[in-house]
Design a protein around this motif. Structure first.
Motif, PDB file in Angstrom:
ATOM      1  N   TYR A   1       7.054   1.920  -7.931  1.00  0.00           N
ATOM      2  CA  TYR A   1       6.460   0.737  -8.624  1.00  0.00           C
ATOM      3  C   TYR A   1       7.570  -0.512  -8.532  1.00  0.00           C
ATOM      4  CZ  TYR A   1       2.619   3.593 -10.101  1.00  0.00           C
ATOM      5  OH  TYR A   1       1.715   4.602 -10.100  1.00  0.00           O
TER       6      TYR A   1
ATOM      7  N   VAL B   1       4.001  -7.108  -4.094  1.00  0.00           N
ATOM      8  CA  VAL B   1       3.012  -8.093  -4.470  1.00  0.00           C
ATOM      9  C   VAL B   1       3.468  -9.287  -4.868  1.00  0.00           C
ATOM     10  CG1 VAL B   1       3.194  -7.027  -7.071  1.00  0.00           C
ATOM     11  CG2 VAL B   1       0.810  -7.317  -5.802  1.00  0.00           C
TER      12      VAL B   1
ATOM     13  N   LEU C   1      -1.700  -7.940 -10.938  1.00  0.00           N
ATOM     14  CA  LEU C   1      -1.014  -6.793 -10.644  1.00  0.00           C
ATOM     15  C   LEU C   1       0.808  -7.006 -10.765  1.00  0.00           C
ATOM     16  CD1 LEU C   1      -0.947  -3.790  -9.508  1.00  0.00           C
ATOM     17  CD2 LEU C   1      -1.176  -4.810  -7.179  1.00  0.00           C
TER      18      LEU C   1
ATOM     19  N   GLU D   1      -6.403  -2.777 -10.664  1.00  0.00           N
ATOM     20  CA  GLU D   1      -5.776  -4.207 -10.284  1.00  0.00           C
ATOM     21  C   GLU D   1      -5.471  -4.191  -8.849  1.00  0.00           C
ATOM     22  OE1 GLU D   1      -2.536  -4.467 -13.155  1.00  0.00           O
ATOM     23  OE2 GLU D   1      -3.958  -4.910 -14.867  1.00  0.00           O
ATOM     24  N   TYR D   2      -4.834  -2.959  -8.522  1.00  0.00           N
ATOM     25  CA  TYR D   2      -4.726  -2.693  -7.101  1.00  0.00           C
ATOM     26  C   TYR D   2      -5.952  -2.777  -6.333  1.00  0.00           C
ATOM     27  CZ  TYR D   2      -3.084  -0.163  -3.088  1.00  0.00           C
ATOM     28  OH  TYR D   2      -2.818   0.200  -1.726  1.00  0.00           O
TER      29      TYR D   2
ATOM     30  N   GLN E   1       0.726  -1.339   0.020  1.00  0.00           N
ATOM     31  CA  GLN E   1      -0.121  -0.030   0.099  1.00  0.00           C
ATOM     32  C   GLN E   1       0.845   1.324  -0.002  1.00  0.00           C
ATOM     33  OE1 GLN E   1      -2.553  -0.879   3.738  1.00  0.00           O
ATOM     34  NE2 GLN E   1      -4.176  -0.185   1.993  1.00  0.00           N
TER      35      GLN E   1
ATOM     36  N   THR F   1      -3.200 -10.779  -7.198  1.00  0.00           N
ATOM     37  CA  THR F   1      -1.843 -10.407  -6.978  1.00  0.00           C
ATOM     38  C   THR F   1      -1.041 -10.818  -8.319  1.00  0.00           C
ATOM     39  OG1 THR F   1      -1.121 -12.543  -5.865  1.00  0.00           O
ATOM     40  CG2 THR F   1      -1.944 -10.424  -4.476  1.00  0.00           C
TER      41      THR F   1
ATOM     42  N   ALA G   1       6.547  -1.817  -5.076  1.00  0.00           N
ATOM     43  CA  ALA G   1       5.406  -2.261  -5.213  1.00  0.00           C
ATOM     44  C   ALA G   1       5.555  -3.509  -5.932  1.00  0.00           C
ATOM     45  CB  ALA G   1       4.432  -1.458  -6.084  1.00  0.00           C
TER      46      ALA G   1
ATOM     47  N   ILE H   1       2.618   1.811  -3.264  1.00  0.00           N
ATOM     48  CA  ILE H   1       1.558   2.220  -4.325  1.00  0.00           C
ATOM     49  C   ILE H   1       1.428   3.815  -4.259  1.00  0.00           C
ATOM     50  CG2 ILE H   1      -0.793   1.938  -5.465  1.00  0.00           C
ATOM     51  CD1 ILE H   1       0.693  -0.223  -6.367  1.00  0.00           C
TER      52      ILE H   1
ATOM     53  N   LEU I   1      -3.783  -0.069 -13.664  1.00  0.00           N
ATOM     54  CA  LEU I   1      -3.075  -0.337 -12.127  1.00  0.00           C
ATOM     55  C   LEU I   1      -3.885  -0.122 -11.114  1.00  0.00           C
ATOM     56  CD1 LEU I   1      -0.198  -1.058 -11.039  1.00  0.00           C
ATOM     57  CD2 LEU I   1       0.104   1.221 -10.855  1.00  0.00           C
ATOM     58  N   GLU I   2      -4.636   0.895 -11.119  1.00  0.00           N
ATOM     59  CA  GLU I   2      -5.528   1.337 -10.015  1.00  0.00           C
ATOM     60  C   GLU I   2      -6.652   0.426  -9.755  1.00  0.00           C
ATOM     61  OE1 GLU I   2      -6.909   2.843  -6.484  1.00  0.00           O
ATOM     62  OE2 GLU I   2      -5.110   3.450  -7.442  1.00  0.00           O
TER      63      GLU I   2
END
Length: 115
Positions: free
Chosen positions: A52, A59, A81, A96-97, A44, A78, A55, A47, A93-94
């Protein structure tokens, strides 16, 4: 709720995880401790900071843990992402996150009742 009941709630195969990890007591202990793991919190923060590279690292770790513990929904989100971050694809990305967040929180919600 027992760990086995938890697995039923998340539609996962408890017996498969025990076969793979070869010890029920270890599986039960790891699953209960999952909610204390800081990997999701670190993801978190990465991100949020748009770091990245970090991140991806977090992930990817969460994906591996999810695979080992048989958390199939979390593993799938996961994995998506992870691959986006691995390939520097940020278009979705948003979304998927957010899927990772939803799947993670579902597990944590049920884990709160595990004794």
């Amino acid at each position: 709720m027992t760990v086995e009941e938890f697995y039923k709630k998340i539609n996962a195969d408890y017996q498969d995880v025990i076969r793979r990890l070869a010890n029920k007591q270890i599986v039960d202990r790891i699953v209960v401790k999952f909610k204390e793991d800081k990997t999701f919190n670190n993801l978190q923060e990465a991100i949020k900071q748009k770091d990245y590279k970090e991140a991806f690292r977090f992930v990817h770790t969460l994906k591996g843990t999810s695979a080992n513990l048989g958390f199939s929904k979390l593993y799938k989100s996961t994995n998506i992402l992870t691959e986006s971050l691995r390939n520097d694809i940020y278009d979705h990305l948003e979304e998927e996150y957010q899927n990772v967040i939803k799947d993670y929180q579902e597990i944590i919600t049920f884990l709160k009742d595990v004794k």
